[in-house]
Write a protein that holds these residues in place. Structure first.
Motif, mmCIF file in Angstrom:
data_model
loop_
_atom_site.group_PDB
_atom_site.id
_atom_site.type_symbol
_atom_site.label_atom_id
_atom_site.label_comp_id
_atom_site.label_asym_id
_atom_site.label_seq_id
_atom_site.Cartn_x
_atom_site.Cartn_y
_atom_site.Cartn_z
ATOM 1 N N THR A 186 1.539 2.811 6.010
ATOM 2 C CA THR A 186 1.038 2.901 4.834
ATOM 3 C C THR A 186 -0.529 3.566 5.031
ATOM 4 O OG1 THR A 186 0.122 0.761 4.787
ATOM 5 C CG2 THR A 186 2.252 1.096 3.876
ATOM 6 N N ASP A 222 -3.742 7.996 13.309
ATOM 7 C CA ASP A 222 -4.566 7.466 12.143
ATOM 8 C C ASP A 222 -5.477 8.377 11.884
ATOM 9 O OD1 ASP A 222 -6.966 6.773 13.559
ATOM 10 O OD2 ASP A 222 -5.788 5.082 14.553
ATOM 11 N N ARG A 276 -7.577 2.828 5.003
ATOM 12 C CA ARG A 276 -6.943 1.632 5.638
ATOM 13 C C ARG A 276 -5.287 1.748 5.856
ATOM 14 N NH1 ARG A 276 -8.730 -3.784 3.244
ATOM 15 N NH2 ARG A 276 -7.814 -4.581 4.985
ATOM 16 N N GLU A 316 3.054 -7.352 10.454
ATOM 17 C CA GLU A 316 2.253 -6.123 9.933
ATOM 18 C C GLU A 316 1.170 -5.945 10.509
ATOM 19 O OE1 GLU A 316 0.910 -6.860 5.984
ATOM 20 O OE2 GLU A 316 2.940 -7.362 5.112
ATOM 21 N N THR A 317 0.857 -4.658 10.992
ATOM 22 C CA THR A 317 -0.174 -4.594 11.741
ATOM 23 C C THR A 317 -1.282 -3.559 11.342
ATOM 24 O OG1 THR A 317 1.350 -4.321 13.886
ATOM 25 C CG2 THR A 317 -0.766 -3.571 14.366
ATOM 26 N N GLY A 318 -2.547 -4.085 11.137
ATOM 27 C CA GLY A 318 -3.543 -3.432 10.511
ATOM 28 C C GLY A 318 -4.039 -2.477 11.583
ATOM 29 N N LYS A 365 -1.253 0.034 7.448
ATOM 30 C CA LYS A 365 -0.532 -0.841 8.121
ATOM 31 C C LYS A 365 0.614 -0.422 8.583
ATOM 32 C CE LYS A 365 -1.825 -5.043 5.318
ATOM 33 N NZ LYS A 365 -1.360 -5.978 4.497
ATOM 34 N N CYS A 366 1.025 -0.869 9.855
ATOM 35 C CA CYS A 366 2.429 -0.317 10.378
ATOM 36 C C CYS A 366 3.172 -1.743 10.059
ATOM 37 C CB CYS A 366 2.426 -0.078 11.769
ATOM 38 S SG CYS A 366 4.229 0.159 12.661
ATOM 39 N N LEU A 367 4.452 -1.627 9.287
ATOM 40 C CA LEU A 367 5.289 -2.589 8.960
ATOM 41 C C LEU A 367 6.554 -2.469 9.832
ATOM 42 C CD1 LEU A 367 5.108 -2.227 5.046
ATOM 43 C CD2 LEU A 367 3.497 -3.577 6.520
ATOM 44 N N TRP A 427 0.713 -1.292 -0.013
ATOM 45 C CA TRP A 427 0.006 -0.001 0.039
ATOM 46 C C TRP A 427 0.933 1.217 -0.036
ATOM 47 C CZ3 TRP A 427 -3.824 -1.490 4.450
ATOM 48 C CH2 TRP A 427 -4.755 -2.624 3.962
#
Length: 372
Positions: free
Chosen positions: A29, A106, A61, A80-82, A63-65, A8
């Motif tokens: 992302t 966020d 939406r 990966e944290t959604g 994600k934290c990578l 993303w």
């Protein structure tokens, strides 16, 4: 190394500053999703609908990578944290005996705190704090304790898309709470940042072409100053962690301005960085206090060196009177889209090759590591 596909669009990159965990970094992302119904409207498949069928709000939406770098500058994706779409992230500077904590802003009005468990190589969510309704985006955040790491948490300041700033001091040893909010800008305040040398003061900048200073003890009743001398929105602000009174301020007008906080209306100098300056970050080492890393949106990533003079320290830091008070000493142009997220590693130099840098770009959703 070739670029890493973040899947993303990527807009935030932050290296962990915690002693012993400097090999970890995160990338945030931001994906804007259209519902099938919205897609139909966009494609003209329906010319009239009843109110009950009106297009729904688009969902954002993210994600934290979480990555870890090895000794050869190669990196591995650990987790990966959604989350809702991520606008900004910052690690809290803490004592070595404490665990690393990451704050994430966020797109649904929340700040979440995540603890890094280094032995697991995973983030665990500690807390979710609502700063506003879910229609409001948290645009940026900053911790107050950059220069004074502690066992607890610093104060957090958050800027929100409704024009407000929120103050979140520690509520107890593990959490934060919103104690104050105030209207700061008439358009999106893209950035809020502490004065690391005077943590009663916060700076903010926004799409109203203004930079403002605030004394948090006054509850936002009136700004300390308002600088209206920008040609476009103010996007990034960072207090210098090694030189008192020095502030780097970036704008959509392709310029980074350096201010003395005692005279915040007239810059000491300004550097044309060739693209909108979305993020600007001073080098974490005092030995390279002249170097500023800039994400230049449409013109890649650059390191700008300012001439503060060899003897400039603390309150005596001033730009020299040389004919060239700044110069671009490094640029990285491997990204093919908007240059947004960038950060220096806190791990130090490597055999004369410079400091590791993580950079990420938006529409091509690409992450690169390089040295500068």
């Amino acid at each position: 190394m070739p670029g890493f596909d973040t899947d993303w669009p990527a807009d935030s990159a932050e290296f962990c500053p915690h002693p012993g965990a400097e090999d970890f970094f995160v990338v945030g992302t931001y994906k804007l999703e259209q519902s099938e119904q919205n897609q139909n409207h966009a494609e003209g498949e329906e010319s009239a609908v009843s109110p009950s069928e009106a297009p729904k709000p688009q969902k954002r939406r993210g994600k934290c990578l979480l990555f870890r770098v090895d000794s050869d500058d190669r990196f591995n994706l650990l987790q990966e944290t959604g989350l809702p779409a991520i606008l900004d992230m910052k690690w809290c500077h803490r004592e070595p005996s404490a665990t690393p904590v990451l704050g994430i802003a966020d797109s649904e009005g929340h700040v979440t705190l995540h603890e890094l468990r280094t032995e697991e190589g995973r983030l665990h969510q500690l807390q979710s704090i609502s700063c506003a309704s879910s229609e409001v985006l948290c645009l940026s955040l900053d911790w107050s304790n950059r220069r004074t790491p502690s066992n607890g948490l610093g104060n957090l300041v958050v800027s929100l898309s409704d024009g407000s700033l929120s103050l979140l001091p520690p509520e107890d040893s593990t959490g934060l709470a919103v104690t104050d909010s105030w209207h700061a800008h008439d358009y999106e305040p893209w950035i809020a940042a502490w004065d690391y040398w005077n943590t009663n003061v916060v700076y903010s900048g926004g799409d109203d072409l203004k930079m403002k200073g605030w004394d948090v003890r006054q509850g936002g009743s009136a700004p300390l100053f308002v600088n209206k001398r920008f040609d476009a929105g103010v996007t990034t602000i960072q207090s210098h962690p090694h030189m008192e009174h020095i502030l780097a301020v970036g704008s959509y007008d392709n310029t980074v301005r350096i201010f003395d906080t005692r005279k915040p209306l007239v810059p000491l100098t300004q550097a044309d960085v060739g693209g909108g300056a979305w993020r600007a970050k001073w080098h974490p080492s005092p030995a390279r206090k002249n170097d500023l890393l800039v994400a230049c949106m449409h013109d890649g990533f650059k390191v700008v060196k300012f001439d503060f003079g060899s003897n400039a320290e603390g309150a005596d830091a001033m730009l020299s009177a040389s004919d060239l008070p700044w110069e671009v000493v490094k640029r990285f142009d491997e990204h093919t889209s908007l240059a947004y997220g960038v950060d220096w590693s806190f791990a130090g130099e490597k055999s004369g090759n410079g400091t590791l840098v993580a950079s990420c770009s938006f529409y091509d959703h690409t992450l690169h590591l390089w040295r500068a």
